[in-house]
Design a protein around this motif. Structure first.
Motif, mmCIF file in Angstrom:
data_model
loop_
_atom_site.group_PDB
_atom_site.id
_atom_site.type_symbol
_atom_site.label_atom_id
_atom_site.label_comp_id
_atom_site.label_asym_id
_atom_site.label_seq_id
_atom_site.Cartn_x
_atom_site.Cartn_y
_atom_site.Cartn_z
ATOM 1 N N UNK A 127 0.667 -1.087 0.008
ATOM 2 C CA UNK A 127 -0.021 0.308 -0.129
ATOM 3 C C UNK A 127 1.368 1.756 0.043
ATOM 4 N N UNK A 128 0.710 2.542 -1.018
ATOM 5 C CA UNK A 128 1.556 3.229 -0.905
ATOM 6 C C UNK A 128 1.279 3.901 0.154
ATOM 7 N N UNK A 129 1.831 4.967 -0.103
ATOM 8 C CA UNK A 129 2.011 6.366 1.544
ATOM 9 C C UNK A 129 1.186 6.574 0.543
ATOM 10 N N UNK A 130 -0.601 7.947 1.458
ATOM 11 C CA UNK A 130 -1.096 8.478 1.541
ATOM 12 C C UNK A 130 -0.984 9.784 0.834
ATOM 13 N N UNK A 131 -1.628 10.079 0.490
ATOM 14 C CA UNK A 131 -2.265 11.896 -0.577
ATOM 15 C C UNK A 131 -0.642 12.123 -1.198
ATOM 16 N N UNK A 132 0.050 11.122 -1.754
ATOM 17 C CA UNK A 132 1.115 11.335 -2.507
ATOM 18 C C UNK A 132 0.762 11.143 -3.671
ATOM 19 N N UNK A 133 1.714 11.473 -5.022
ATOM 20 C CA UNK A 133 1.162 11.257 -6.282
ATOM 21 C C UNK A 133 1.607 10.167 -7.087
ATOM 22 N N UNK A 134 2.880 9.785 -6.434
ATOM 23 C CA UNK A 134 2.897 8.316 -6.942
ATOM 24 C C UNK A 134 3.164 6.975 -6.210
ATOM 25 N N UNK A 135 1.970 7.278 -5.155
ATOM 26 C CA UNK A 135 2.008 6.272 -4.521
ATOM 27 C C UNK A 135 1.506 4.561 -5.096
ATOM 28 N N UNK A 136 0.855 4.981 -5.979
ATOM 29 C CA UNK A 136 0.381 3.094 -6.758
ATOM 30 C C UNK A 136 1.759 2.817 -7.581
ATOM 31 N N UNK A 137 2.586 3.825 -8.030
ATOM 32 C CA UNK A 137 4.182 3.039 -8.375
ATOM 33 C C UNK A 137 5.090 2.651 -7.529
#
Length: 520
Positions: free
Chosen positions: A286-296
């Motif tokens: 799980x990527x960091x919340x409220x960051x543009x590249x979380x899914x990457x």
């Protein structure tokens, strides 16, 4: 009629009408055989009939016998029609030229033709028919040797002693009594579709429906030069190895669906090796919340740990079968730190802060050996590890010690004041250079989690991210719903597992990623 079987053309071959004309007297005996019987025998031979058959005249009456009534003139039988040639009516049924009976009206009889006499069914002339298969013919005369089977009437009573064939059964369109049992094929189909002890699907649990829609509404924005970075709304996978059945799913949350944001969770299922030496890896991040590249970041974390486990799968599989818990924990801890370290290095290359390009990572190792029931969990970050045993959920998430706390006097740089508020030094406002003995503060890292457990027959192990772990801990209705759905003898299919994991709870709208393992 000529000897070649041609139809009359008007004035030709009118000797047959003259023969039976009342105005014509008997010619009497002739020098040659030219009697009525001889002429009929000649005509019967031309049409392929035998003298003395049902269609021809019988033997000449003996002298002294009572006079017989005048018989109607015998009319030669018509050649077999189109529908008759498909049946075995004898060697002459499909031989010889002749017109075929078509769907149109039959030609009107000539002045010398009369309707054929009605014949009663006699002994069959052709091959015997199978009594179990009724003969079905189109409307018209019945072929010789066959008798159409009439459906028995339900209201009529049979005579005593009448034998009923074993193959006789109800008609296809006959009414069936309401209390009659369904046929075996229908019973088997209904039994296969019915799953015992499994309640119907529900859309949500809790006090009320969630605010967001249940289905996706907006797609995330796409970059034409980076289409490989797009993430699907839902990922579904499954497998069966040894005594375990795996179901895995990753679904975008209701909030991300409404706002058109990509799914921050990533899922990876992979098998390394073959046969009983194979090792199955399930990794979710799980990527960091409220960051543009979380899914990457989440996808990259799964790829790094997948490469690390795949290169060491042989050693890991041996340690799992040999129950080397210490070696497993230290080895997997090293692989996890290496993978997350590469993730931080990737953030430095992109010129962003490590806190913005990070992810929580949770993994599950399943050996394909049916004799080994050891299941290994390891990872870093928030989520949940649950086990459904004997109809009750158990939270088996490994507990770790809290590494954060207050500063200790005498360790590192001394504090400016005691806990009671007494100042140890006098602040004169003079700027002092940093001490070379002070370590550079690093952001605290999440603790490593590890657990190796032995599964029992009938257990269900559930590994999930915080999107499903939080409502499972906070809403009892969700736990009850999953207990009722997953306590059956057979695990659900892929579609059923997707439906179960999408049961919504108001107040929980994050992405949901889960992997469940059913033990046979």
């Amino acid at each position: 009629m000529s000897q070649q079987g041609e139809k009359p053309t008007g004035h030709q071959d009118d000797w047959w009408g003259q023969l039976y004309d009342d105005s014509t007297e008997d010619t009497g005996p002739a020098a040659v055989a030219d009697s009525l019987d001889d002429r009929f025998a000649s005509a019967a031979g031309t049409m392929g009939l035998e003298p003395g058959s049902a269609a021809g005249p019988g033997p000449a009456p003996e002298s002294g016998a009572p006079p017989q009534p005048e018989r109607p003139p015998a009319v030669p039988e018509q050649r077999p029609g189109r529908w008759e040639r498909g049946n075995a009516l004898g060697p002459d049924a499909a031989s010889g030229p002749g017109p075929l009976a078509g769907p149109g009206p039959s030609p009107s009889p000539g002045p010398w033709q009369t309707p054929p006499p009605v014949r009663h069914a006699g002994p069959p002339q052709g091959p015997p028919a199978d009594p179990s298969v009724p003969a079905i013919f189109p409307p018209g005369p019945t072929p010789p040797g066959f008798r159409p089977q009439e459906p028995p009437s339900r209201t009529s009573t049979e005579s005593p002693g009448a034998a009923v064939p074993a193959s006789t059964g109800p008609l296809p369109n006959a009414p069936v009594p309401w209390d009659a049992p369904p046929p075996p094929a229908r019973q088997n189909r209904e039994a296969a579709l019915a799953v015992p002890n499994r309640p119907p699907d529900v859309g949500y649990v809790g006090s009320g429906p969630p605010t967001y829609d249940a289905e996706p509404t907006t797609l995330p924005p796409a970059d034409p030069d980076a289409l490989e970075d797009l993430v699907a709304d839902t990922v579904l996978d499954g497998a069966r190895y040894g005594t375990s059945t795996l179901r895995a799913v990753s679904v975008r949350g209701d909030s991300a669906r409404f706002r058109g944001e990509p799914r921050r969770d990533s899922l990876l299922t992979a098998r390394f090796g073959t046969g009983e030496q194979a090792l199955v890896l399930v990794a979710m991040a799980t990527g960091a919340r409220a960051t543009p590249g979380a899914h990457l970041a989440a996808a990259e974390a799964c790829q790094w740990i997948g490469r690390a486990v795949g290169r060491s799968h042989a050693r890991l599989s041996e340690d799992i079968r040999a129950a080397r818990r210490g070696d497993l924990k230290s080895g997997l801890h090293r692989l996890t730190d290496r993978s997350l370290g590469k993730l931080r290095a990737s953030a430095a290359e992109q010129g962003i802060e490590p806190e913005e390009y990070t992810a929580s990572l949770r993994c599950l190792l399943l050996p394909a050996d049916p004799e080994c029931r050891t299941r290994v969990f390891f990872g870093v970050g928030a989520g949940g590890l649950f086990r459904l045993r004997d109809g009750e959920w158990q939270d088996i998430e490994p507990r770790v010690a809290d590494v954060t706390g207050e500063a200790v006097v005498g360790f590192g740089s001394p504090p400016h004041e005691t806990p009671e508020g007494d100042r140890l030094t006098m602040d004169l406002g003079i700027t002092t250079p940093p001490s070379p003995y002070e370590a550079i503060a690093e952001p605290p890292r999440a603790p490593f989690r590890f657990r190796a457990s032995v599964a029992r027959p009938g257990d269900t192990l559930l590994l999930c991210t915080g999107g499903l772990a939080d409502p499972l801990r906070g809403e009892p209705g969700l736990a009850e719903q999953l207990t009722a759905r997953w306590s059956g003898a057979e695990p659900p299919g892929l579609a059923g597992f997707l439906t179960d994991t999408q049961v919504r709870v108001k107040g929980y709208a994050d992405d949901r990623t889960a992997a469940a393992v059913w033990e046979a």
